[in-house]
Motif scaffolding. Structure first.
Motif, PDB file in Angstrom:
ATOM      1  N   GLU A  65       0.835  -1.201   0.000  1.00  0.00           N
ATOM      2  CA  GLU A  65       0.000   0.000   0.000  1.00  0.00           C
ATOM      3  C   GLU A  65       0.873   1.256   0.000  1.00  0.00           C
ATOM      4  OE1 GLU A  65      -3.192   1.865  -0.649  1.00  0.00           O
ATOM      5  OE2 GLU A  65      -3.459  -0.231  -0.077  1.00  0.00           O
ATOM      6  N   ALA A  66       0.523   2.238  -0.883  1.00  0.00           N
ATOM      7  CA  ALA A  66       1.311   3.468  -0.983  1.00  0.00           C
ATOM      8  C   ALA A  66       1.139   4.348   0.248  1.00  0.00           C
ATOM      9  CB  ALA A  66       0.916   4.235  -2.241  1.00  0.00           C
ATOM     10  N   LEU A  67      -0.085   4.405   0.770  1.00  0.00           N
ATOM     11  CA  LEU A  67      -0.361   5.264   1.916  1.00  0.00           C
ATOM     12  C   LEU A  67      -0.183   4.495   3.218  1.00  0.00           C
ATOM     13  CD1 LEU A  67      -3.582   7.141   0.722  1.00  0.00           C
ATOM     14  CD2 LEU A  67      -1.246   8.048   0.795  1.00  0.00           C
ATOM     15  N   PRO A  68       0.357   5.139   4.242  1.00  0.00           N
ATOM     16  CA  PRO A  68       0.402   4.488   5.550  1.00  0.00           C
ATOM     17  C   PRO A  68      -0.978   4.477   6.189  1.00  0.00           C
ATOM     18  CG  PRO A  68       1.230   6.725   5.734  1.00  0.00           C
ATOM     19  CD  PRO A  68       0.976   6.479   4.271  1.00  0.00           C
ATOM     20  N   LEU A  69      -1.156   3.579   7.144  1.00  0.00           N
ATOM     21  CA  LEU A  69      -2.426   3.559   7.875  1.00  0.00           C
ATOM     22  C   LEU A  69      -2.651   4.884   8.601  1.00  0.00           C
ATOM     23  CD1 LEU A  69      -2.294  -0.040   9.393  1.00  0.00           C
ATOM     24  CD2 LEU A  69      -3.656   0.747   7.440  1.00  0.00           C
ATOM     25  N   THR A  70      -1.598   5.416   9.173  1.00  0.00           N
ATOM     26  CA  THR A  70      -1.634   6.726   9.811  1.00  0.00           C
ATOM     27  C   THR A  70      -0.197   7.102  10.178  1.00  0.00           C
ATOM     28  OG1 THR A  70      -2.718   8.085  11.510  1.00  0.00           O
ATOM     29  CG2 THR A  70      -1.911   5.937  12.197  1.00  0.00           C
ATOM     30  N   VAL A  71      -0.041   8.275  10.752  1.00  0.00           N
ATOM     31  CA  VAL A  71       1.258   8.741  11.238  1.00  0.00           C
ATOM     32  C   VAL A  71       1.097   9.159  12.694  1.00  0.00           C
ATOM     33  CG1 VAL A  71       3.107  10.453  10.985  1.00  0.00           C
ATOM     34  CG2 VAL A  71       1.982   9.522   8.955  1.00  0.00           C
ATOM     35  N   ILE A  72       1.995   8.707  13.541  1.00  0.00           N
ATOM     36  CA  ILE A  72       1.987   9.120  14.948  1.00  0.00           C
ATOM     37  C   ILE A  72       3.113  10.128  15.160  1.00  0.00           C
ATOM     38  CG2 ILE A  72       2.276   8.386  17.339  1.00  0.00           C
ATOM     39  CD1 ILE A  72       1.129   5.742  16.649  1.00  0.00           C
ATOM     40  N   SER A  73       2.755  11.268  15.735  1.00  0.00           N
ATOM     41  CA  SER A  73       3.731  12.320  16.004  1.00  0.00           C
ATOM     42  C   SER A  73       3.910  12.481  17.500  1.00  0.00           C
ATOM     43  CB  SER A  73       3.273  13.648  15.396  1.00  0.00           C
ATOM     44  OG  SER A  73       3.191  13.548  13.987  1.00  0.00           O
ATOM     45  N   GLU A  74       5.148  12.372  17.932  1.00  0.00           N
ATOM     46  CA  GLU A  74       5.479  12.642  19.339  1.00  0.00           C
ATOM     47  C   GLU A  74       5.879  14.107  19.412  1.00  0.00           C
ATOM     48  OE1 GLU A  74       6.644  13.379  22.866  1.00  0.00           O
ATOM     49  OE2 GLU A  74       8.386  13.264  21.558  1.00  0.00           O
ATOM     50  N   ILE A  75       5.054  14.940  20.074  1.00  0.00           N
ATOM     51  CA  ILE A  75       5.240  16.390  20.023  1.00  0.00           C
ATOM     52  C   ILE A  75       5.462  17.013  21.405  1.00  0.00           C
ATOM     53  CG2 ILE A  75       3.959  16.681  17.869  1.00  0.00           C
ATOM     54  CD1 ILE A  75       1.545  17.542  19.552  1.00  0.00           C
ATOM     55  N   LYS A  76       5.936  16.227  22.341  1.00  0.00           N
ATOM     56  CA  LYS A  76       6.316  16.822  23.626  1.00  0.00           C
ATOM     57  C   LYS A  76       7.372  17.885  23.404  1.00  0.00           C
ATOM     58  CE  LYS A  76       7.843  15.608  28.294  1.00  0.00           C
ATOM     59  NZ  LYS A  76       8.269  14.498  29.189  1.00  0.00           N
ATOM     60  N   ASN A  77       8.271  17.613  22.466  1.00  0.00           N
ATOM     61  CA  ASN A  77       9.179  18.612  21.914  1.00  0.00           C
ATOM     62  C   ASN A  77       8.998  18.584  20.403  1.00  0.00           C
ATOM     63  OD1 ASN A  77      10.772  19.478  24.356  1.00  0.00           O
ATOM     64  ND2 ASN A  77      11.228  17.288  24.384  1.00  0.00           N
ATOM     65  N   VAL A  78       9.220  19.729  19.758  1.00  0.00           N
ATOM     66  CA  VAL A  78       9.081  19.790  18.307  1.00  0.00           C
ATOM     67  C   VAL A  78      10.354  20.358  17.697  1.00  0.00           C
ATOM     68  CG1 VAL A  78       6.569  20.021  18.332  1.00  0.00           C
ATOM     69  CG2 VAL A  78       7.989  22.075  18.399  1.00  0.00           C
ATOM     70  N   TYR A  79      10.582  19.981  16.451  1.00  0.00           N
ATOM     71  CA  TYR A  79      11.705  20.506  15.688  1.00  0.00           C
ATOM     72  C   TYR A  79      11.208  21.564  14.716  1.00  0.00           C
ATOM     73  CZ  TYR A  79      14.482  16.491  17.290  1.00  0.00           C
ATOM     74  OH  TYR A  79      15.158  15.561  18.051  1.00  0.00           O
ATOM     75  N   ALA A  80      11.966  22.658  14.609  1.00  0.00           N
ATOM     76  CA  ALA A  80      11.704  23.685  13.603  1.00  0.00           C
ATOM     77  C   ALA A  80      12.878  23.675  12.633  1.00  0.00           C
ATOM     78  CB  ALA A  80      11.561  25.063  14.253  1.00  0.00           C
ATOM     79  N   TYR A  81      12.607  23.269  11.406  1.00  0.00           N
ATOM     80  CA  TYR A  81      13.647  23.194  10.387  1.00  0.00           C
ATOM     81  C   TYR A  81      13.627  24.479   9.554  1.00  0.00           C
ATOM     82  CZ  TYR A  81      14.129  18.221  11.421  1.00  0.00           C
ATOM     83  OH  TYR A  81      14.360  17.020  12.045  1.00  0.00           O
ATOM     84  N   PHE A  82      14.786  25.110   9.398  1.00  0.00           N
ATOM     85  CA  PHE A  82      14.891  26.335   8.594  1.00  0.00           C
ATOM     86  C   PHE A  82      16.202  26.319   7.831  1.00  0.00           C
ATOM     87  CE2 PHE A  82      16.892  27.224  12.626  1.00  0.00           C
ATOM     88  CZ  PHE A  82      17.974  28.033  12.328  1.00  0.00           C
ATOM     89  N   SER A  83      16.282  27.133   6.792  1.00  0.00           N
ATOM     90  CA  SER A  83      17.452  27.134   5.918  1.00  0.00           C
ATOM     91  C   SER A  83      18.079  28.516   5.859  1.00  0.00           C
ATOM     92  CB  SER A  83      17.069  26.685   4.501  1.00  0.00           C
ATOM     93  OG  SER A  83      16.581  25.367   4.515  1.00  0.00           O
ATOM     94  N   MET A  84      19.400  28.530   5.781  1.00  0.00           N
ATOM     95  CA  MET A  84      20.169  29.757   5.597  1.00  0.00           C
ATOM     96  C   MET A  84      20.778  29.769   4.197  1.00  0.00           C
ATOM     97  SD  MET A  84      22.422  30.552   8.993  1.00  0.00           S
ATOM     98  CE  MET A  84      21.690  30.881  10.605  1.00  0.00           C
TER      99      MET A  84
END
Length: 393
Positions: free
Chosen positions: A204-223
């Motif tokens: 199957e191309a799609l996952p059943l779902t996605v679980i996100s652990e968000i007690k801490n989060v990442y912010a990705y940015f570019s320079m």
């Protein structure tokens, strides 16, 4: 003759009236001429001195938010989705059941593998009995050892078959366990694109779902390359790791322009530049105990820079001309003159300037649209402190 005398008499009577009209006309012309030479008084405009001050500026970079753990759940076996135990957006704990795939065929496979294991054990016991029976006969030279070797080989083959049957049983048990999908981590459930009764499988191309652990989060940015070089030149430390470690806590501006309550810390950067974009990616981590931030959010990471003694010029006291920024400075005899300023940074309401004007110099605060070089004004002195109170840095 009488007609000529009559005309002359009428002219002498009208002459005083003509003289009065001429005098009035001349007086009006003189008044009009005097009005054209009238000079209006200088306009009153507020001016304020520009002084050195310290300020904090921010470099802003567009960022995308992701949970520290984002796990795609995919089925390891094929079958119909029998049960969905959770709903989208729900918080789940590690080990909690999420999905159930119909397991009837896998149960039968386990039962069959178990039967094969029992049969293999019986064959091992039978082969062992034969070896035990022939061993004393060979020892007493009743029969040749060829028969014993054949029995020993059959025993070894039976043991191998048992191991194979046990491995098949273990595999069947694993596949049966895959029919119950549990949460590998604690976190929030994403979108569930399947419904009860859907046929799912490993392809199957799609996952059943996605679980996100968000007690801490990442912010990705570019320079960009220029921003990265500026970062390496201005940050303390010899290595890039030391420079990143020396950076102060950073802010996160959310999509509605508000500032996220918790401050974050830049942790690491990628090992190389993106050749297509010419940028290098950094990662900042932010605490998210309240769960306000979710994977997929966007915002801006704001890196603070503390400036020393700089000239702070209110942005409303400037004007732009051909992508350059100018101010009107107060010169001798209350004349104004335009000056080009060099901007090193900015806050929401001020430009930070290092060239173009000097400390203590006075600039026009408002009404710049009515000015040009050399115009005389009547300055109204403003206090720099009062302006700073009304318009904080």
């Amino acid at each position: 003759m009488e007609s000529l005398l009559l005309k002359a008499r009428l002219y002498r009577q009208a002459w005083p009236v003509i003289a009065v009209i001429a005098a009035v006309t001349l007086s009006g012309c003189e008044s009009s001429t005097a009005g054209n030479n009238f000079t209006p008084p200088p306009q009153e405009l507020p001016v304020l001195p520009v002084n050195n001050t310290s300020a904090t500026t921010f470099q802003e970079f567009s960022a995308t938010i992701e949970g520290t753990v984002n796990v795609e759940l995919r089925p390891q076996v094929d079958g119909y989705l029998e049960k969905i135990f959770v709903d989208e957006g729900a918080f789940v704990s590690k080990g909690q059941p999420l999905f159930k795939i119909n397991d009837r065929s896998y149960n039968e496979t386990v039962n069959n593998a178990s039967a094969n294991v029992q049969a293999a054990k019986a064959n091992v016991e039978k082969a062992a009995i034969e070896v035990n029976r022939l061993t004393p006969l060979v020892q007493n030279n009743v029969i040749s050892d060829v028969q014993l070797k054949a029995a020993q080989a059959a025993y070894d083959a039976a043991k191998a078959s048992l191991q194979q049957a046990q491995a098949s049983g273990n595999s069947a048990g694993i596949n049966l366990g895959y029919t119950l999908i549990t949460a590998p981590v604690s976190g929030y459930i994403g979108r569930i694109p399947f419904k009860t009764g859907s046929l799912v499988g490993r392809g199957e191309a799609l996952p059943l779902t996605v679980i996100s652990e968000i007690k801490n989060v990442y912010a990705y940015f570019s320079m960009s390359e220029s921003d990265f070089l500026q970062f390496t030149n201005q940050s303390a430390g010899k290595t890039v790791a030391e420079k990143i470690k020396s950076l102060p806590p950073v802010e996160l501006q959310l999509a509605d322009k508000s500032i996220y309550a918790e401050k974050g810390k830049i942790e690491l950067m990628e090992g190389q530049f993106d050749k297509n974009m010419g940028t290098i990616t950094f990662r900042a981590v932010f605490p998210n105990e309240a769960g306000i931030l979710r994977s997929g959010n966007t915002g801006k990471v704001r890196i603070p820079h503390n400036s020393g003694a700089v000239l702070a010029v209110p942005q409303q006291a400037t004007y732009e001309l051909q992508d350059k920024v100018y101010v009107f400075a107060l010169a001798d005899s209350n004349k104004v003159t335009s000056k080009l300023i060099h901007i090193t940074g900015r806050t929401e309401t001020y430009y930070l300037v290092d060239k173009g004007i000097t400390p203590g110099e006075k600039i026009v605060f408002t009404g710049l649209d009515r000015l040009r070089d050399g115009v005389v004004i009547k300055p109204q002195e403003l206090s720099a402190d009062s302006v700073l109170k009304a318009m904080p840095l």
